[in-house]
Design a protein around this motif. Structure first.
Motif, PDB file in Angstrom:
ATOM      1  N   LYS A 150      -0.215 -34.049  27.757  1.00 21.54           N
ATOM      2  CA  LYS A 150      -0.849 -34.571  26.583  1.00 21.54           C
ATOM      3  C   LYS A 150      -0.087 -34.634  25.466  1.00 21.54           C
ATOM      4  O   LYS A 150       0.903 -33.644  25.228  1.00 21.54           O
ATOM      5  CB  LYS A 150      -2.127 -33.962  26.578  1.00 21.54           C
ATOM      6  CG  LYS A 150      -1.991 -32.456  26.294  1.00 21.54           C
ATOM      7  CD  LYS A 150      -3.355 -31.691  26.492  1.00 21.54           C
ATOM      8  CE  LYS A 150      -3.637 -30.447  26.131  1.00 21.54           C
ATOM      9  NZ  LYS A 150      -2.565 -29.640  26.946  1.00 21.54           N
ATOM     10  N   ARG A 151      -0.177 -35.519  24.673  1.00 19.24           N
ATOM     11  CA  ARG A 151       0.636 -35.537  23.459  1.00 19.24           C
ATOM     12  C   ARG A 151      -0.495 -34.758  22.110  1.00 19.24           C
ATOM     13  O   ARG A 151      -1.657 -34.560  22.344  1.00 19.24           O
ATOM     14  CB  ARG A 151       0.738 -36.853  23.011  1.00 19.24           C
ATOM     15  CG  ARG A 151       1.524 -37.597  23.880  1.00 19.24           C
ATOM     16  CD  ARG A 151       2.605 -38.389  23.155  1.00 19.24           C
ATOM     17  NE  ARG A 151       3.701 -38.557  24.294  1.00 19.24           N
ATOM     18  CZ  ARG A 151       4.377 -39.846  24.370  1.00 19.24           C
ATOM     19  NH1 ARG A 151       3.818 -40.674  23.576  1.00 19.24           N
ATOM     20  NH2 ARG A 151       4.901 -40.376  25.271  1.00 19.24           N
ATOM     21  N   LEU A 152       0.145 -34.415  20.957  1.00 15.97           N
ATOM     22  CA  LEU A 152      -0.573 -33.652  19.964  1.00 15.97           C
ATOM     23  C   LEU A 152      -1.541 -34.258  19.643  1.00 15.97           C
ATOM     24  O   LEU A 152      -2.714 -33.772  19.214  1.00 15.97           O
ATOM     25  CB  LEU A 152       0.327 -33.150  19.012  1.00 15.97           C
ATOM     26  CG  LEU A 152       1.523 -31.954  19.286  1.00 15.97           C
ATOM     27  CD1 LEU A 152       2.380 -31.734  18.142  1.00 15.97           C
ATOM     28  CD2 LEU A 152       0.758 -30.458  19.961  1.00 15.97           C
ATOM     29  N   ARG A 153      -1.301 -35.711  19.437  1.00 18.40           N
ATOM     30  CA  ARG A 153      -2.410 -36.689  18.594  1.00 18.40           C
ATOM     31  C   ARG A 153      -3.532 -36.752  19.796  1.00 18.40           C
ATOM     32  O   ARG A 153      -4.702 -37.408  19.297  1.00 18.40           O
ATOM     33  CB  ARG A 153      -1.836 -37.845  18.198  1.00 18.40           C
ATOM     34  CG  ARG A 153      -1.443 -38.857  19.075  1.00 18.40           C
ATOM     35  CD  ARG A 153      -0.913 -39.974  18.470  1.00 18.40           C
ATOM     36  NE  ARG A 153      -0.263 -40.972  19.742  1.00 18.40           N
ATOM     37  CZ  ARG A 153       0.826 -40.837  20.123  1.00 18.40           C
ATOM     38  NH1 ARG A 153       1.896 -39.902  19.760  1.00 18.40           N
ATOM     39  NH2 ARG A 153       1.070 -41.870  21.046  1.00 18.40           N
ATOM     40  N   SER A 154      -3.491 -36.364  20.964  1.00 16.48           N
ATOM     41  CA  SER A 154      -4.475 -36.666  21.919  1.00 16.48           C
ATOM     42  C   SER A 154      -5.885 -35.800  21.628  1.00 16.48           C
ATOM     43  O   SER A 154      -5.699 -34.703  21.124  1.00 16.48           O
ATOM     44  CB  SER A 154      -4.174 -36.165  23.360  1.00 16.48           C
ATOM     45  OG  SER A 154      -5.243 -35.939  24.093  1.00 16.48           O
ATOM     46  N   GLY A 155      -7.101 -36.268  21.608  1.00 20.24           N
ATOM     47  CA  GLY A 155      -7.957 -35.835  21.607  1.00 20.24           C
ATOM     48  C   GLY A 155      -8.688 -35.489  23.059  1.00 20.24           C
ATOM     49  O   GLY A 155      -9.802 -34.739  23.000  1.00 20.24           O
ATOM     50  N   CYS A 183      -4.537 -39.029  27.255  1.00 24.14           N
ATOM     51  CA  CYS A 183      -3.562 -37.926  26.700  1.00 24.14           C
ATOM     52  C   CYS A 183      -2.779 -38.169  25.754  1.00 24.14           C
ATOM     53  O   CYS A 183      -1.723 -37.597  25.099  1.00 24.14           O
ATOM     54  CB  CYS A 183      -2.407 -37.851  27.976  1.00 24.14           C
ATOM     55  SG  CYS A 183      -3.308 -36.654  29.223  1.00 24.14           S
ATOM     56  N   GLY A 184      -2.933 -39.418  25.001  1.00 25.29           N
ATOM     57  CA  GLY A 184      -2.253 -39.801  23.850  1.00 25.29           C
ATOM     58  C   GLY A 184      -1.118 -40.952  23.915  1.00 25.29           C
ATOM     59  O   GLY A 184      -0.537 -41.350  22.985  1.00 25.29           O
ATOM     60  N   PHE A 185      -1.021 -41.493  25.144  1.00 23.76           N
ATOM     61  CA  PHE A 185       0.115 -42.304  25.441  1.00 23.76           C
ATOM     62  C   PHE A 185      -0.456 -43.786  25.062  1.00 23.76           C
ATOM     63  O   PHE A 185      -1.762 -43.787  25.417  1.00 23.76           O
ATOM     64  CB  PHE A 185       0.539 -42.555  26.979  1.00 23.76           C
ATOM     65  CG  PHE A 185       1.289 -41.106  27.107  1.00 23.76           C
ATOM     66  CD1 PHE A 185       2.845 -41.342  27.371  1.00 23.76           C
ATOM     67  CD2 PHE A 185       0.755 -40.080  27.664  1.00 23.76           C
ATOM     68  CE1 PHE A 185       3.572 -40.211  27.838  1.00 23.76           C
ATOM     69  CE2 PHE A 185       1.759 -38.938  27.912  1.00 23.76           C
ATOM     70  CZ  PHE A 185       3.015 -39.042  27.936  1.00 23.76           C
ATOM     71  N   ASP A 186       0.359 -44.728  24.951  1.00 22.48           N
ATOM     72  CA  ASP A 186      -0.253 -45.951  24.674  1.00 22.48           C
ATOM     73  C   ASP A 186       0.934 -47.002  25.098  1.00 22.48           C
ATOM     74  O   ASP A 186       2.066 -46.679  25.507  1.00 22.48           O
ATOM     75  CB  ASP A 186      -0.635 -46.302  23.237  1.00 22.48           C
ATOM     76  CG  ASP A 186       0.711 -46.293  22.224  1.00 22.48           C
ATOM     77  OD1 ASP A 186       1.506 -47.626  22.395  1.00 22.48           O
ATOM     78  OD2 ASP A 186       0.760 -45.607  21.454  1.00 22.48           O
ATOM     79  N   ASP A 187       0.558 -48.305  25.297  1.00 16.93           N
ATOM     80  CA  ASP A 187       1.244 -49.270  25.860  1.00 16.93           C
ATOM     81  C   ASP A 187       1.440 -50.753  25.003  1.00 16.93           C
ATOM     82  O   ASP A 187       1.473 -51.648  25.604  1.00 16.93           O
ATOM     83  CB  ASP A 187       1.102 -49.377  27.323  1.00 16.93           C
ATOM     84  CG  ASP A 187      -0.074 -49.720  27.380  1.00 16.93           C
ATOM     85  OD1 ASP A 187      -1.042 -50.084  26.446  1.00 16.93           O
ATOM     86  OD2 ASP A 187      -0.590 -50.008  28.874  1.00 16.93           O
ATOM     87  N   THR A 188       1.188 -50.264  23.645  1.00 16.15           N
ATOM     88  CA  THR A 188       1.150 -51.453  22.769  1.00 16.15           C
ATOM     89  C   THR A 188       2.482 -52.053  22.275  1.00 16.15           C
ATOM     90  O   THR A 188       2.554 -53.006  22.007  1.00 16.15           O
ATOM     91  CB  THR A 188       0.334 -50.989  21.577  1.00 16.15           C
ATOM     92  OG1 THR A 188       1.052 -49.663  20.828  1.00 16.15           O
ATOM     93  CG2 THR A 188      -1.146 -50.698  21.846  1.00 16.15           C
ATOM     94  N   SER A 189       3.618 -51.359  22.547  1.00 16.25           N
ATOM     95  CA  SER A 189       4.820 -51.821  22.125  1.00 16.25           C
ATOM     96  C   SER A 189       5.709 -51.541  23.620  1.00 16.25           C
ATOM     97  O   SER A 189       5.593 -50.911  24.511  1.00 16.25           O
ATOM     98  CB  SER A 189       5.761 -50.855  21.030  1.00 16.25           C
ATOM     99  OG  SER A 189       5.690 -49.618  21.454  1.00 16.25           O
ATOM    100  N   MET A 190       6.884 -52.335  23.474  1.00 19.00           N
ATOM    101  CA  MET A 190       7.745 -52.145  24.658  1.00 19.00           C
ATOM    102  C   MET A 190       8.228 -50.826  24.740  1.00 19.00           C
ATOM    103  O   MET A 190       8.060 -50.431  25.849  1.00 19.00           O
ATOM    104  CB  MET A 190       8.958 -53.318  24.469  1.00 19.00           C
ATOM    105  CG  MET A 190       9.681 -53.352  25.730  1.00 19.00           C
ATOM    106  SD  MET A 190       8.973 -53.599  27.357  1.00 19.00           S
ATOM    107  CE  MET A 190       8.768 -55.377  27.141  1.00 19.00           C
TER     108      MET A 190
END
Length: 158
Positions: A41-46, A121-128
């Protein structure tokens, strides 16, 4: 707010009737995948503030309504993740995608569960760049989770 030291509880629910789902096995996988994803999980994850993750498996019709309402996109999609801890998965899309990728519907569902968990967990797939990073973690965790699930199945069948 104190961060939770353990992943939240997770529950898989079958909210569709058209496709037979092995709910117990998906529940096992979801618990394993949640524990593995928690470690990434990333820090910005809630995620630490979510008491329970609910995974709802729905039909394409319901998924299309949700996809339109929350993403503004017509038609069904494979998985939608909501930051309050709900992951919605289309069983019919999983079945179609399994044919396309020479997989099984169950493995597609597992992939979508893990994908949704990584979004929480704060991951995204909006950019390559973000997509590549997310898919690297996803591939690694999927292999690990599948191995652990197989071990669990062996211990349960003894």
């Amino acid at each position: 707010m104190k961060r939770a030291e353990r992943p939240p509880a997770i529950q898989v629910r079958n909210a569709q009737r058209s496709i037979k789902i092995r709910l117990l096995q998906l529940q096992w996988f979801a618990e394993i995948a949640c524990a593995l994803a928690w470690n990434h999980k990333r820090l910005r994850s809630g995620l630490a503030s979510i008491p329970m993750i609910v995974i709802a498996i729905v039909n394409d019709r319901r998924m299309a309504r949700l996809h339109q309402r929350f993403s503004g996109v017509a038609g069904p999609t494979d998985v939608l993740t909501f930051h309050h801890g709900e992951i919605v998965i289309s069983a019919e899309t999983a079945r179609r995608q399994a044919r396309v990728f020479a997989s099984t519907m169950e493995n597609e569902l597992r992939l979508y569960i893990l994908h949704g968990l990584l979004h929480l967990c704060g991951f995204d797939d909006t950019s390559m760049r973000a997509r590549v990073a997310m898919h690297q973690v996803q591939d690694q965790l999927l292999s690990d989770a599948l191995r652990r699930e197989q071990r669990l199945k062996k211990t349960q069948s003894v």
